[in-house]
Design a protein around this motif. Structure first.
Motif, PDB file in Angstrom:
ATOM      1  N   THR A 158      40.966  46.847  41.025  1.00 17.35           N
ATOM      2  CA  THR A 158      41.513  45.911  42.021  1.00 17.35           C
ATOM      3  C   THR A 158      41.406  46.509  43.422  1.00 17.35           C
ATOM      4  O   THR A 158      41.382  47.730  43.595  1.00 17.35           O
ATOM      5  CB  THR A 158      42.989  45.582  41.730  1.00 17.35           C
ATOM      6  N   ALA A 207      52.725  43.512  38.987  1.00 18.31           N
ATOM      7  CA  ALA A 207      51.840  43.178  37.863  1.00 18.31           C
ATOM      8  C   ALA A 207      52.031  44.146  36.693  1.00 18.31           C
ATOM      9  O   ALA A 207      51.219  44.182  35.772  1.00 18.31           O
ATOM     10  CB  ALA A 207      50.390  43.185  38.327  1.00 18.31           C
ATOM     11  N   PRO A 245      43.177  47.423  36.072  1.00 21.62           N
ATOM     12  CA  PRO A 245      43.864  47.527  37.371  1.00 21.62           C
ATOM     13  C   PRO A 245      43.173  48.490  38.329  1.00 21.62           C
ATOM     14  O   PRO A 245      43.286  48.337  39.547  1.00 21.62           O
ATOM     15  CB  PRO A 245      45.256  48.024  37.000  1.00 21.62           C
ATOM     16  N   ASP A 288      42.424  35.802  43.159  1.00 21.17           N
ATOM     17  CA  ASP A 288      42.003  35.472  41.800  1.00 21.17           C
ATOM     18  C   ASP A 288      41.399  36.695  41.122  1.00 21.17           C
ATOM     19  O   ASP A 288      41.592  36.917  39.931  1.00 21.17           O
ATOM     20  CB  ASP A 288      40.985  34.334  41.801  1.00 21.17           C
ATOM     21  N   GLU A 323      32.336  34.538  31.767  1.00 18.12           N
ATOM     22  CA  GLU A 323      33.190  33.378  31.513  1.00 18.12           C
ATOM     23  C   GLU A 323      32.428  32.063  31.647  1.00 18.12           C
ATOM     24  O   GLU A 323      32.587  31.149  30.850  1.00 18.12           O
ATOM     25  CB  GLU A 323      34.348  33.422  32.512  1.00 18.12           C
ATOM     26  N   LEU A 372      44.131  38.994  39.811  1.00 21.30           N
ATOM     27  CA  LEU A 372      44.739  38.451  38.601  1.00 21.30           C
ATOM     28  C   LEU A 372      43.821  38.601  37.390  1.00 21.30           C
ATOM     29  O   LEU A 372      44.262  38.982  36.306  1.00 21.30           O
ATOM     30  CB  LEU A 372      45.126  36.986  38.814  1.00 21.30           C
ATOM     31  N   MET A 373      42.533  38.328  37.585  1.00 21.85           N
ATOM     32  CA  MET A 373      41.590  38.417  36.475  1.00 21.85           C
ATOM     33  C   MET A 373      41.407  39.867  36.012  1.00 21.85           C
ATOM     34  O   MET A 373      41.356  40.144  34.815  1.00 21.85           O
ATOM     35  CB  MET A 373      40.237  37.821  36.861  1.00 21.85           C
ATOM     36  N   ILE A 380      43.585  42.353  36.365  1.00 18.55           N
ATOM     37  CA  ILE A 380      44.840  42.765  35.730  1.00 18.55           C
ATOM     38  C   ILE A 380      44.914  42.193  34.316  1.00 18.55           C
ATOM     39  O   ILE A 380      45.236  42.899  33.360  1.00 18.55           O
ATOM     40  CB  ILE A 380      46.072  42.317  36.567  1.00 18.55           C
ATOM     41  N   GLU A 381      44.592  40.919  34.189  1.00 21.93           N
ATOM     42  CA  GLU A 381      44.629  40.254  32.887  1.00 21.93           C
ATOM     43  C   GLU A 381      43.721  40.951  31.872  1.00 21.93           C
ATOM     44  O   GLU A 381      44.032  41.003  30.688  1.00 21.93           O
ATOM     45  CB  GLU A 381      44.186  38.799  33.068  1.00 21.93           C
ATOM     46  N   ARG A 382      42.630  41.518  32.343  1.00 21.94           N
ATOM     47  CA  ARG A 382      41.674  42.174  31.448  1.00 21.94           C
ATOM     48  C   ARG A 382      41.899  43.685  31.340  1.00 21.94           C
ATOM     49  O   ARG A 382      41.074  44.401  30.807  1.00 21.94           O
ATOM     50  CB  ARG A 382      40.262  41.877  31.912  1.00 21.94           C
ATOM     51  N   GLY A 383      43.034  44.144  31.876  1.00 28.17           N
ATOM     52  CA  GLY A 383      43.369  45.561  31.730  1.00 28.17           C
ATOM     53  C   GLY A 383      42.537  46.489  32.592  1.00 28.17           C
ATOM     54  O   GLY A 383      42.318  47.642  32.237  1.00 28.17           O
TER      55      GLY A 383
END
Length: 176
Positions: free
Chosen positions: A121, A148, A118, A107, A73, A110-111, A113-116
């Motif tokens: 985590t 989520a 899980p 964070d 990123e 969340l990142m 999860i957002e990128r698929g």
């Protein structure tokens, strides 16, 4: 075997982090997300020096995954200094407990999860290594993942499938 299957088979043998990053970047530019995901998962699984399958190895894979996503990123190496300091102070297990029991998700959670992702985590690691954690910690992790929209049954199944694949691979290579 189609083109992507060959690429994924090739990725599973790579041990060079830069080659894996190149594979991932090329796959992303071609829209081959399955290949990019395989390269990413292989990359983060190679980073930890701890024994594969241990909670410590899985935890450090999670840390490296988040750092790698931040690297992509921001275009530069990023280290989770505060998290690394916390681990030095209280250890991996307590850090995971704190992740799960915190009122707000990290964070990193969340990142991922957002990128698929899980399964990478900290909360997923608690469920994967549930014998290490008390019931209330497992419940907090489950609730965070469910909030989520993570399917817990599928997540647990993916752990079992990965373990069976790893076991079969080690067996065919003569490892115990």
């Amino acid at each position: 075997m189609d083109r992507y299957s060959r690429a994924i088979a090739s990725i599973s043998k790579l041990t060079d982090l830069d080659q894996l990053r190149n594979f991932r970047n090329n796959a992303l530019s071609e829209g081959a997300t399955e290949v990019a995901d395989a390269a990413f998962k292989r990359l983060v699984s190679l980073c930890p020096s701890e024994a594969p399958g241990s909670i410590e190895h899985d935890f450090w894979s999670t840390i490296h995954a988040f750092e790698e996503l931040l690297r992509e990123e921001r275009g530069k190496t990023v280290r989770l200094s505060r998290t690394r300091q916390k681990i030095s102070r209280v250890g991996v297990i307590q850090t995971l407990i704190d992740f799960a029991k915190n009122k707000t998700p990290t964070d990193g959670f969340l990142m991922l999860i957002e990128r698929g992702l899980p399964e990478l985590t900290g909360e997923a690691l608690i469920l994967k290594h549930k014998d290490v954690f008390e019931y209330d910690v497992q419940q907090a992790a489950t609730q965070r993942l469910e909030a989520a929209a993570v399917n817990i049954e599928e997540l647990i199944y993916s752990f079992k499938s990965a373990l069976a694949l790893e076991s079969a691979t080690n067996s065919s290579l003569g490892r115990t």
